[in-house]
Scaffold this active site. Structure first.
Site, PDB file in Angstrom:
ATOM      1  CE  LYS A  80      -4.530   0.777   0.456  1.00  0.00           C
ATOM      2  NZ  LYS A  80      -5.657   0.043  -0.058  1.00  0.00           N
ATOM      3  N   GLY A 180     -23.396   4.543   4.744  1.00  0.00           N
ATOM      4  CA  GLY A 180     -22.649   5.167   3.654  1.00  0.00           C
ATOM      5  C   GLY A 180     -23.201   4.778   2.298  1.00  0.00           C
ATOM      6  N   GLY A 182     -22.107   5.864  -0.634  1.00  0.00           N
ATOM      7  CA  GLY A 182     -21.128   6.386  -1.598  1.00  0.00           C
ATOM      8  C   GLY A 182     -21.089   5.498  -2.826  1.00  0.00           C
ATOM      9  CB  VAL A 184     -18.917   0.460  -2.323  1.00  0.00           C
ATOM     10  CG1 VAL A 184     -19.291  -0.999  -2.081  1.00  0.00           C
ATOM     11  CG2 VAL A 184     -17.537   0.540  -2.944  1.00  0.00           C
TER      12      VAL A 184
END
Ligand code: NAD
Length: 362
Positions: A80, A180, A182, A184
């Site tokens: 990452k 959420g 958003g 997804v």
């Protein structure tokens, strides 16, 4: 932070810091494992309060990517990147060029992509300095936004959890509380609504929430009330660490299964969920659709195969639940054991073939 102790304890291979004063770039790449293949994982841009916060975040995220790739059956390791900065203020072409040079200097040991605070457009700029970037726009022969594939994987995972918990994966009449709406969360809500699930949701962006709620008939609740919604499934699709000491006692669900990364504030909470008879779908298993989608860009499989592999998240979760019941451990531990078993097997194969001639000299 005792950095070397942390690296040894969690088996990270490498951490690289990169600074480019002119471009305003302060970035860290953590490579957790390259046993299964090059480390793959997105680049997060965030105004971290301290450098230590950024370091801890990249180390935790990189480790999660190793297990995610392993359980998704991908030939990638885990890594990452984080950039310390405000995504709304600090982005520039120079910054992405400098970041691309940094990634290129790692010669493919780490492949980057988009994540929180970065976009496919940013990755297209990174691509100008390095080939080691995925999640490019479709116009650049990339796989585009991975969110629909991620949402499909979460949907399949929720159905598997329902089967494990209730004996049927039929979602008709089941109540799902989505935190959420958003990229997804909204796709997921659509898939759940199509199957006849009753939806309750929370979303910070009131305008966005109202629009999606109207389209899908979702009941909206204030952000902090979502934990106490009486439901079959709580689906965290906003931020990490939402299962913590404050929220766990408020949950009124049988299943926690959502897209957000690192949902458990710490591993102990996985044990507590199990004690409360709440089935937890380990996040790096259920949200693997995104990495599967971007993984298709490096040529190992095509976009259609990515959807099939994502669909198999259903079977992975059933395997994890079976192992968890067999061994009497919580699902987050069962998932870790399965992910680690594949890595150990490949390590042993590497050791077996190391030093042997590729072709029998006879
Ligand atoms: P997003 O930013 O599009 O959506 C997150 C939404 O959550 C936003 O609309 C935001 O307003 C809302 N939100 C934030 N805090 C909230 C709160 N306290 N209560 C209610 N709503 C809140 O991000 P996304 O791409 O949809 O990703 C959602 C989560 O899934 C993230 O944690 C991300 O790391 C993870 N994830 C995403 C993908 C992907 O393909 N996009 C893949 C794997 C994991």
């Amino acid at each position: 932070m005792e950095i070397f102790n942390y690296l040894a304890e969690h088996n990270h291979e490498e951490v690289i810091f990169w600074s480019d004063k002119t471009a305003g770039l302060r970035a860290i790449v953590a490579i957790h494992s390259t046993v299964l293949g090059p480390a793959l994982g997105g680049c997060r841009m965030w105004p971290y309060v301290s450098e230590e916060d950024a370091l801890l975040d990249v180390l935790r995220l990189a480790e999660g990517m190793t297990y995610k790739a392993s359980l998704a059956g991908l030939d990638f390791g885990g890594g990452k990147a984080v950039i310390i900065g405000d995504p709304a203020r600090d982005k520039s072409a120079a910054l992405w060029q400098a970041f691309g040079k940094f990634i290129n200097s790692l010669h493919g040991r780490y492949i980057t992509g988009e994540d929180v605070g970065t976009t496919v457009v940013d990755m297209a700029l990174v691509h100008q300095s390095t080939p080691y970037v995925v999640g490019l726009p479709k116009t650049e022969h990339g796989s585009g936004d991975p969110s629909p594939v991620t949402a499909f994987g979460v949907y399949r995972g929720i159905r598997a959890c329902c089967r494990a918990c209730f004996g049927s994966d039929d979602l008709r009449g089941r109540t799902v509380a989505v935190q959420g709406l958003g990229k997804v969360g909204a796709h997921l809500a659509r898939l759940l609504a199509q199957d006849g699930a009753r939806l309750v949701a929370s979303e910070l962006n009131a305008e966005r929430a109202a629009k999606i709620a109207l389209e899908l008939g979702i009941k909206l609740v204030p952000p902090d009330d979502i934990y106490e919604v009486k439901c079959d499934v709580f689906a965290p699709c906003a931020l990490g660490a939402v299962i913590n000491d404050t929220t766990i006692g408020r949950l009124r669900c049988r299943i926690v299964a959502g897209a957000a990364n690192n949902q458990l504030a710490d591993d102990q909470l996985g044990f507590e969920l199990a004690e409360r008879n709440i089935l937890f779908a380990p996040d790096y298993v259920i949200n693997a659709g995104g990495i599967i989608s971007i993984g298709s860009e490096v040529g190992a499989f095509d976009a259609q195969t990515a959807w099939h592999k994502t669909s198999a998240i259903y079977d992975s979760l059933l395997r994890i639940v079976a192992l968890s019941r067999e061994e009497g451990v919580p699902t987050h531990l069962a998932a870790h054991r399965l992910a680690q078993a594949r890595i150990e097997l490949v390590k042993q194969e590497h050791a077996f073939f190391a030093g042997r001639p590729a072709i029998n000299p006879k």
